[in-house]
Design a protein around this motif. Structure first.
Motif, PDB file in Angstrom:
ATOM      1  N   ARG A 190      -7.951  -0.779   0.992  1.00 62.65           N
ATOM      2  CA  ARG A 190      -7.136  -1.550   0.086  1.00 62.65           C
ATOM      3  C   ARG A 190      -7.061  -3.024   0.348  1.00 62.65           C
ATOM      4  O   ARG A 190      -7.094  -3.898  -0.903  1.00 62.65           O
ATOM      5  CB  ARG A 190      -6.082  -0.985  -0.077  1.00 62.65           C
ATOM      6  CG  ARG A 190      -5.880   0.396  -0.771  1.00 62.65           C
ATOM      7  CD  ARG A 190      -4.335   1.217  -1.035  1.00 62.65           C
ATOM      8  NE  ARG A 190      -4.455   2.359  -1.745  1.00 62.65           N
ATOM      9  CZ  ARG A 190      -4.332   3.537  -0.982  1.00 62.65           C
ATOM     10  NH1 ARG A 190      -4.368   3.407   0.325  1.00 62.65           N
ATOM     11  NH2 ARG A 190      -4.362   4.713  -1.653  1.00 62.65           N
ATOM     12  N   LEU A 191      -7.032  -3.262   1.626  1.00 60.25           N
ATOM     13  CA  LEU A 191      -6.997  -4.675   1.963  1.00 60.25           C
ATOM     14  C   LEU A 191      -8.530  -5.487   1.760  1.00 60.25           C
ATOM     15  O   LEU A 191      -8.405  -6.543   1.101  1.00 60.25           O
ATOM     16  CB  LEU A 191      -6.873  -5.028   3.507  1.00 60.25           C
ATOM     17  CG  LEU A 191      -6.673  -6.317   4.020  1.00 60.25           C
ATOM     18  CD1 LEU A 191      -5.686  -7.322   3.486  1.00 60.25           C
ATOM     19  CD2 LEU A 191      -6.277  -6.295   5.304  1.00 60.25           C
ATOM     20  N   THR A 199       3.920  -1.933   3.745  1.00 61.62           N
ATOM     21  CA  THR A 199       3.596  -3.237   3.221  1.00 61.62           C
ATOM     22  C   THR A 199       2.666  -3.729   4.523  1.00 61.62           C
ATOM     23  O   THR A 199       3.542  -3.868   5.423  1.00 61.62           O
ATOM     24  CB  THR A 199       4.672  -3.903   2.778  1.00 61.62           C
ATOM     25  OG1 THR A 199       5.610  -3.295   1.995  1.00 61.62           O
ATOM     26  CG2 THR A 199       4.153  -5.461   2.385  1.00 61.62           C
ATOM     27  N   LEU A 200       1.622  -4.113   4.143  1.00 61.70           N
ATOM     28  CA  LEU A 200       0.566  -4.627   5.271  1.00 61.70           C
ATOM     29  C   LEU A 200       0.770  -6.148   5.320  1.00 61.70           C
ATOM     30  O   LEU A 200       1.008  -7.078   4.258  1.00 61.70           O
ATOM     31  CB  LEU A 200      -0.759  -4.437   5.058  1.00 61.70           C
ATOM     32  CG  LEU A 200      -1.093  -2.868   4.884  1.00 61.70           C
ATOM     33  CD1 LEU A 200      -2.830  -2.783   4.769  1.00 61.70           C
ATOM     34  CD2 LEU A 200      -0.956  -2.177   6.239  1.00 61.70           C
ATOM     35  N   SER A 212       4.001  -5.184   9.610  1.00 62.21           N
ATOM     36  CA  SER A 212       3.391  -4.226   8.476  1.00 62.21           C
ATOM     37  C   SER A 212       4.550  -3.083   8.670  1.00 62.21           C
ATOM     38  O   SER A 212       4.346  -2.146   9.610  1.00 62.21           O
ATOM     39  CB  SER A 212       2.040  -3.905   8.873  1.00 62.21           C
ATOM     40  OG  SER A 212       1.120  -4.779   8.587  1.00 62.21           O
ATOM     41  N   VAL A 224       0.848  -1.258   0.007  1.00 55.13           N
ATOM     42  CA  VAL A 224      -0.008  -0.034  -0.095  1.00 55.13           C
ATOM     43  C   VAL A 224       1.133   1.179  -0.011  1.00 55.13           C
ATOM     44  O   VAL A 224       2.009   1.064   0.284  1.00 55.13           O
ATOM     45  CB  VAL A 224      -0.981  -0.144   1.387  1.00 55.13           C
ATOM     46  CG1 VAL A 224      -2.066  -1.073   1.039  1.00 55.13           C
ATOM     47  CG2 VAL A 224      -0.133   0.199   2.704  1.00 55.13           C
ATOM     48  N   TYR A 240      -5.181  -8.459  10.502  1.00 57.88           N
ATOM     49  CA  TYR A 240      -3.981  -7.890   9.847  1.00 57.88           C
ATOM     50  C   TYR A 240      -3.026  -7.079  11.113  1.00 57.88           C
ATOM     51  O   TYR A 240      -3.663  -6.447  11.965  1.00 57.88           O
ATOM     52  CB  TYR A 240      -4.124  -7.181   8.777  1.00 57.88           C
ATOM     53  CG  TYR A 240      -4.791  -5.845   9.027  1.00 57.88           C
ATOM     54  CD1 TYR A 240      -4.065  -4.493   8.735  1.00 57.88           C
ATOM     55  CD2 TYR A 240      -6.047  -5.712   9.008  1.00 57.88           C
ATOM     56  CE1 TYR A 240      -4.640  -3.527   8.854  1.00 57.88           C
ATOM     57  CE2 TYR A 240      -6.758  -4.866   9.125  1.00 57.88           C
ATOM     58  CZ  TYR A 240      -6.063  -3.330   9.243  1.00 57.88           C
ATOM     59  OH  TYR A 240      -6.795  -2.236   9.292  1.00 57.88           O
ATOM     60  N   PRO A 265      -1.841  -3.488  11.698  1.00 61.01           N
ATOM     61  CA  PRO A 265      -1.794  -2.100  11.264  1.00 61.01           C
ATOM     62  C   PRO A 265      -0.425  -1.470  10.644  1.00 61.01           C
ATOM     63  O   PRO A 265       0.529  -1.905  11.344  1.00 61.01           O
ATOM     64  CB  PRO A 265      -2.488  -1.287  12.239  1.00 61.01           C
ATOM     65  CG  PRO A 265      -3.127  -2.311  13.204  1.00 61.01           C
ATOM     66  CD  PRO A 265      -2.401  -3.527  12.990  1.00 61.01           C
ATOM     67  N   ARG A 266      -0.590  -0.707   9.798  1.00 61.69           N
ATOM     68  CA  ARG A 266       0.985  -0.214   9.330  1.00 61.69           C
ATOM     69  C   ARG A 266       1.756   0.418  10.554  1.00 61.69           C
ATOM     70  O   ARG A 266       1.207   1.166  11.448  1.00 61.69           O
ATOM     71  CB  ARG A 266       0.665   0.914   8.253  1.00 61.69           C
ATOM     72  CG  ARG A 266       0.163   2.001   8.924  1.00 61.69           C
ATOM     73  CD  ARG A 266       0.425   3.356   7.649  1.00 61.69           C
ATOM     74  NE  ARG A 266      -0.307   2.956   6.605  1.00 61.69           N
ATOM     75  CZ  ARG A 266       0.358   3.531   5.304  1.00 61.69           C
ATOM     76  NH1 ARG A 266       1.404   4.247   5.178  1.00 61.69           N
ATOM     77  NH2 ARG A 266      -0.432   3.260   4.143  1.00 61.69           N
ATOM     78  N   HIS A 272      -5.230   4.839   7.946  1.00 61.06           N
ATOM     79  CA  HIS A 272      -5.515   3.585   8.553  1.00 61.06           C
ATOM     80  C   HIS A 272      -6.678   3.212   7.548  1.00 61.06           C
ATOM     81  O   HIS A 272      -6.919   1.930   7.337  1.00 61.06           O
ATOM     82  CB  HIS A 272      -5.867   3.540   9.947  1.00 61.06           C
ATOM     83  CG  HIS A 272      -4.635   3.460  10.706  1.00 61.06           C
ATOM     84  ND1 HIS A 272      -3.548   2.332  10.559  1.00 61.06           N
ATOM     85  CD2 HIS A 272      -4.091   4.342  11.722  1.00 61.06           C
ATOM     86  CE1 HIS A 272      -2.697   2.494  11.519  1.00 61.06           C
ATOM     87  NE2 HIS A 272      -2.759   3.665  12.075  1.00 61.06           N
ATOM     88  N   ASP A 311      -7.868   3.899   4.644  1.00 59.82           N
ATOM     89  CA  ASP A 311      -7.513   3.615   3.415  1.00 59.82           C
ATOM     90  C   ASP A 311      -6.900   2.336   3.472  1.00 59.82           C
ATOM     91  O   ASP A 311      -7.023   1.401   2.170  1.00 59.82           O
ATOM     92  CB  ASP A 311      -6.579   4.598   2.692  1.00 59.82           C
ATOM     93  CG  ASP A 311      -7.151   6.092   2.500  1.00 59.82           C
ATOM     94  OD1 ASP A 311      -8.607   6.086   2.605  1.00 59.82           O
ATOM     95  OD2 ASP A 311      -6.581   7.009   2.310  1.00 59.82           O
ATOM     96  N   ASP A 312      -6.023   1.860   4.424  1.00 63.73           N
ATOM     97  CA  ASP A 312      -5.352   0.683   4.250  1.00 63.73           C
ATOM     98  C   ASP A 312      -6.402  -0.300   4.435  1.00 63.73           C
ATOM     99  O   ASP A 312      -6.255  -1.459   3.604  1.00 63.73           O
ATOM    100  CB  ASP A 312      -4.259   0.683   5.417  1.00 63.73           C
ATOM    101  CG  ASP A 312      -2.987   1.457   5.382  1.00 63.73           C
ATOM    102  OD1 ASP A 312      -2.821   1.779   4.230  1.00 63.73           O
ATOM    103  OD2 ASP A 312      -2.195   1.433   6.248  1.00 63.73           O
TER     104      ASP A 312
END
Length: 276
Positions: A82-83, A13-14, A62, A9, A54, A56-57, A76, A78-79
């Motif tokens: 996208r996931l 990278t997640l 991540s 992302v 997952y 979080p960035r 967050h 947006d992440d």
């Protein structure tokens, strides 16, 4: 057996894990924790859901592309968007805990078509409270304690501020799995990033109540039956539920009930997700 995957992302990278089969249930951890915080509850859900958890960035696996910087709720959100897009086109079930619940609220408000039902368990969104200014001042005090005294001082002030200082946390009903033990080991390495770059921007997020009320996603705010109104997360969850015009769903345990009372928590979560 979990499938361990990554997703590139913008800026990070997640890392995420996929288990089970059925409709997607995205699980978002809060604070300095990662996907392993759900290791106890996930096995009780995989017969009905494709459970995706997952980091979080900036937390654990991540990793960021560059130097650490503040991560706001929109980033967050947006992440998570996208996931979910990577996982398919159908609206997903979403469960978020604590700061992960704030991320879930951001996701549901800004990308409503991706969410079927969101369960936001004790989101620390104190700006919705009547004493919002006091709440924001408290998060700033935590940050300054961290800046001047390091992680130990910052976490001590954090526990006092959120109402957990002196509270006895429920212990898991079964011994923690190796996966969960590994996760607890990683959390210590995330505390600098949490205190320095996550606490203020995420806790300072004000959910878009109008968008959440008007959107197609069903929003459920969760509270723990062992939580108290001494705790900011519990208080803000109750206030958010009132603003949304729907009573909170009561879950077993305290702020981390999915750890201490995993099987019971999973049963309640399944019922809440599928209630009409």
């Amino acid at each position: 057996m979990a499938e361990n995957k990554t997703l590139k992302v913008p800026g990070a990278t997640l890392y995420y894990q996929v288990r089970g089969s059925g409709p997607v249930l995205l699980m978002i951890p809060g604070g300095p924790t990662d996907a392993a915080i759900f290791a106890g509850v996930v096995p009780h859900l995989t017969d009905r859901y494709t459970v995706v958890a997952y980091d979080p960035r900036g937390n654990s696996r991540s990793v960021l592309d560059g130097p650490a910087e503040d991560v706001h709720a929109d980033v967050h959100g947006d992440d998570a968007h996208r996931l979910l897009a990577e996982l398919g086109d159908e609206p997903a079930y979403v469960f978020g805990s604590s700061g992960g619940a704030v991320i879930g609220l951001n996701l549901a408000a800004r990308y409503p078509g991706q969410v079927r039902t969101l369960v936001a368990h004790e989101p620390p969104c104190g700006r919705i409270l009547p004493d919002a200014e006091e709440y924001l001042a408290g998060t700033e005090e935590v940050y300054q304690a961290y800046r001047t005294g390091g992680v130990e001082a910052g976490m001590k002030r954090f526990e006092e501020f959120v109402g957990l200082s002196g509270e006895e946390q429920e212990q898991p009903q079964t011994p923690p799995s190796p996966e969960m033990m590994e996760g607890w080991g990683r959390i210590g390495g995330n505390l600098d990033f949490f205190l320095g770059h996550v606490l203020r921007p995420v806790s300072g997020h004000l959910p878009d109540v109008a968008a959440l009320r008007q959107g197609p996603a069903r929003i459920v705010v969760g509270v723990g039956d062992a939580s108290t109104d001494r705790q900011y997360a519990y208080r803000s969850a109750v206030a958010l539920a009132e603003a949304l015009g729907r009573p909170p769903a009561v879950f077993p345990g305290d702020h981390g009930g999915f750890v201490a009372r995993a099987e019971e928590f999973a049963v309640t979560l399944d019922k809440v997700l599928n209630a009409t």
